[in-house]
Design an enzyme around this catalytic site. Structure first.
Site, PDB file in Angstrom:
ATOM      1  N   TYR A 161     -13.669  -0.872  20.673  1.00 16.70           N
ATOM      2  CA  TYR A 161     -13.262  -0.518  22.040  1.00 16.70           C
ATOM      3  C   TYR A 161     -12.031   0.378  22.039  1.00 16.70           C
ATOM      4  CZ  TYR A 161     -16.287  -4.506  22.906  1.00 16.70           C
ATOM      5  OH  TYR A 161     -17.332  -5.370  22.908  1.00 16.70           O
ATOM      6  N   LYS A 204       1.789 -17.186   0.165  1.00 15.48           N
ATOM      7  CA  LYS A 204       2.265 -17.507   1.523  1.00 15.48           C
ATOM      8  C   LYS A 204       1.314 -18.603   2.016  1.00 15.48           C
ATOM      9  CE  LYS A 204       4.828 -17.032   5.154  1.00 15.48           C
ATOM     10  NZ  LYS A 204       6.166 -17.649   5.170  1.00 15.48           N
ATOM     11  N   ASP A 237       8.422 -14.800   1.358  1.00 18.21           N
ATOM     12  CA  ASP A 237       9.696 -14.584   2.058  1.00 18.21           C
ATOM     13  C   ASP A 237      10.866 -15.088   1.211  1.00 18.21           C
ATOM     14  OD1 ASP A 237       8.305 -16.942   2.548  1.00 18.21           O
ATOM     15  OD2 ASP A 237       9.153 -17.278   4.522  1.00 18.21           O
ATOM     16  N   ASP A 261       3.310  -4.705  -3.549  1.00 19.43           N
ATOM     17  CA  ASP A 261       3.741  -3.398  -3.055  1.00 19.43           C
ATOM     18  C   ASP A 261       5.153  -3.507  -2.477  1.00 19.43           C
ATOM     19  OD1 ASP A 261       3.796  -0.820  -2.193  1.00 19.43           O
ATOM     20  OD2 ASP A 261       2.061  -0.949  -0.865  1.00 19.43           O
ATOM     21  N   ASP A 265       9.276  -2.537  -4.385  1.00 21.51           N
ATOM     22  CA  ASP A 265      10.276  -1.597  -3.849  1.00 21.51           C
ATOM     23  C   ASP A 265      11.655  -2.260  -3.893  1.00 21.51           C
ATOM     24  OD1 ASP A 265       8.510   0.470  -3.420  1.00 21.51           O
ATOM     25  OD2 ASP A 265       9.195   0.869  -1.375  1.00 21.51           O
TER      26      ASP A 265
HETATM   27  P1  ATP Z   1       5.579   6.326  -0.559  1.00 18.60           P
HETATM   28  O1  ATP Z   1       5.252   5.748   0.770  1.00 18.60           O
HETATM   29  O2  ATP Z   1       4.743   7.490  -0.965  1.00 18.60           O
HETATM   30  O3  ATP Z   1       5.755   5.300  -1.648  1.00 18.60           O
HETATM   31  P2  ATP Z   1       8.254   6.333   0.307  1.00 18.60           P
HETATM   32  O4  ATP Z   1       8.201   6.605   1.757  1.00 18.60           O
HETATM   33  O5  ATP Z   1       8.461   4.917  -0.157  1.00 18.60           O
HETATM   34  O6  ATP Z   1       7.014   6.980  -0.416  1.00 18.60           O
HETATM   35  P3  ATP Z   1       9.745   7.871  -1.529  1.00 18.60           P
HETATM   36  O7  ATP Z   1       9.085   9.175  -1.568  1.00 18.60           O
HETATM   37  O8  ATP Z   1       9.544   6.987  -2.691  1.00 18.60           O
HETATM   38  O9  ATP Z   1       9.425   7.182  -0.179  1.00 18.60           O
HETATM   39  O10 ATP Z   1      11.295   8.072  -1.311  1.00 18.60           O
HETATM   40  C1  ATP Z   1      12.160   7.033  -0.841  1.00 18.60           C
HETATM   41  C2  ATP Z   1      13.597   7.459  -1.073  1.00 18.60           C
HETATM   42  O11 ATP Z   1      13.857   7.441  -2.475  1.00 18.60           O
HETATM   43  C3  ATP Z   1      13.887   8.872  -0.579  1.00 18.60           C
HETATM   44  O12 ATP Z   1      15.189   8.937  -0.062  1.00 18.60           O
HETATM   45  C4  ATP Z   1      13.800   9.706  -1.835  1.00 18.60           C
HETATM   46  O13 ATP Z   1      14.590  10.855  -1.832  1.00 18.60           O
HETATM   47  C5  ATP Z   1      14.265   8.735  -2.916  1.00 18.60           C
HETATM   48  N1  ATP Z   1      13.577   9.026  -4.171  1.00 18.60           N
HETATM   49  C6  ATP Z   1      12.276   8.840  -4.429  1.00 18.60           C
HETATM   50  N2  ATP Z   1      11.971   9.264  -5.656  1.00 18.60           N
HETATM   51  C7  ATP Z   1      13.120   9.720  -6.194  1.00 18.60           C
HETATM   52  C8  ATP Z   1      13.441  10.313  -7.445  1.00 18.60           C
HETATM   53  N3  ATP Z   1      12.538  10.504  -8.416  1.00 18.60           N
HETATM   54  N4  ATP Z   1      14.717  10.681  -7.648  1.00 18.60           N
HETATM   55  C9  ATP Z   1      15.647  10.513  -6.718  1.00 18.60           C
HETATM   56  N5  ATP Z   1      15.408   9.969  -5.514  1.00 18.60           N
HETATM   57  C10 ATP Z   1      14.146   9.577  -5.246  1.00 18.60           C
END
Ligand code: ATP
Length: 370
Positions: A161, A204, A237, A261, A265
């Site tokens: 929808y 979780k 969490d 994922d 980070d």
């Molecule tokens: P994706 O969703 O594709 O994983 P993202 O949105 O998590 O990407 P990145 O592209 O990993 O973002 O970048 C996140 C931050 O880390 C940005 O500020 C970027 O400049 C920094 N960053 C990423 N890779 C590097 C690198 N090889 N050297 C220095 N800074 C980096």
């Protein structure tokens, strides 16, 4: 500090008979943004090693979208299939293609090549600024093993929808016994090869009472085969909090696709940033090529400026060497990276320096040869 593999399971896979190999066939897939810049340095480091690599460059990226509606040719999996390994930069450039189309080849490689293990080592190197207080080099030393082919990232669901007041969206989480068991088993095998032999399983189960309770029950079954590994569950969490509060408590961590994922980070940031985190997407059976990539994305904010840190890509190349059976060479690359970091003289801006991507590559190659 002694060089050693920060993870243990890569060497558990079948190693090809080196005498029968003329050269390792490596597909280079630099992709978008900083991808080409960091992969160029990883390639130079590999070329400086006493091993033979035959590189084939695939310049597929978001620029193809305008003319083809795709970011890679239709048969890209077939074309990558003959390679021993794929070294990927990063995919995605929102100014040229929608994100979900740009990253589609990445997700398809993981699923199509059954790269069900995603390995993300997290190690705090000497010479790297840790954003956390009172943590010494080496005190963060963990490996996150993330399920890579199912869980929350399956293509199951739909929208109904659309555009009406009762629009609905459904995204299905899909956990199979085979998929859950094999990733947990791989994590136990990894833990077994490390000193601390401790596994944390992220769930979780208090809220996701089907998928995560199922995960827990598979964990309990598999754990019976590993009495020499201690194992504890942890809610996601609590894990997010503990990665920041007491990262030293973790050794091997196993988690689903989505949880992995997000947590990796955090893991990357606590050991200095995205520029240091390498990863491997492994098909342990070797039936299909495995893929190696920095955890970071295409970093459009610094793309083309020569500011990208190539270390994540170089550490990914080291993981590739280890997977190919070149364990000693992998150690040499990691040692050269360690020397660059500890020396602290040649640094990209994310490390507070003024040096370029290629200057860091040069320094690592110098350390490799020195
Ligand atoms: P994706 O969703 O594709 O994983 P993202 O949105 O998590 O990407 P990145 O592209 O990993 O973002 O970048 C996140 C931050 O880390 C940005 O500020 C970027 O400049 C920094 N960053 C990423 N890779 C590097 C690198 N090889 N050297 C220095 N800074 C980096």
């Amino acid at each position: 500090m002694e060089a050693r593999a920060p993870y243990g399971a890569l060497t558990a896979v079948k190693i090809p008979d080196k005498d029968s190999i003329m050269a390792y066939k490596v597909a280079l897939y630099p992709g978008d943004g900083v991808g080409p810049e960091v992969i160029a340095e990883a390639r130079r480091v590999l070329e400086a090693l006493p091993a033979s690599f035959e590189f084939t460059l695939f310049d597929w990226n978001s620029s193809l979208y305008a003319s083809t509606g795709r970011c890679a040719p239709r048969d890209y999996l077939d074309r990558l299939m003959p390679f021993d390994a794929i070294l990927l930069g990063a995919l995605g450039d929102a100014s040229k293609a929608p994100d979900h189309i740009a990253v589609e080849p990445l997700l398809s490689m993981r699923k199509g090549f059954d790269q069900y293990v995603n390995i993300r080592p997290t190690f705090l190197y000497d010479g790297v600024d840790c954003p956390l207080k009172n943590i010494a080099p080496g005190q963060i030393d963990m490996v996150v093993i993330r399920e890579n082919t199912e869980g929350e990232y399956t293509d199951l669901g739909g929208r109904h929808y659309v555009g009406t007041p009762h629009e609905a969206a459904m995204q299905v989480n899909y956990f199979t016994r085979m998929g859950t068991e094999r990733i947990i088993r791989y994590a136990f095998e990894t833990a077994r090869k490390r000193e601390r032999r401790h596994l944390t399983s992220i769930t979780k189960s208090n809220a996701l009472k089907y998928s995560m309770v199922f995960w827990d029950s598979v964990l309990a079954d598999v754990a019976k085969d590993y009495p020499d590994v201690t194992c504890a569950p942890m809610l996601v969490d609590a894990a997010a909090m503990n990665f920041v509060r007491s990262p030293g408590m973790f050794d091997v961590v196993v988690c689903s696709n989505l949880f992995g994922d997000i947590l990796t980070d955090i893991a990357a940031i606590i050991v200095g940033g995205m520029g240091f985190a390498g990863s491997a997407n492994i098909n342990p059976t070797r039936r299909y090529p495995s893929m190696f990539e920095p955890v970071h994305g295409s970093a459009p904010d610094i793309a083309g400026t020569g500011k990208a840190n190539p270390i994540a890509a170089i550490l990914s190349a080291a993981m590739m060497c280890e997977f190919l059976g070149e364990v000693e060479l992998a150690g040499r690359v990691r040692n050269a990276v360690r020397a660059n970091l500890a020396g602290g003289r040649v640094r990209t801006p994310d490390r507070g320096g003024h040096d370029s991507t290629s200057a860091v590559g040069n320094d690592i190659i110098k350390k490799l040869q020195g």
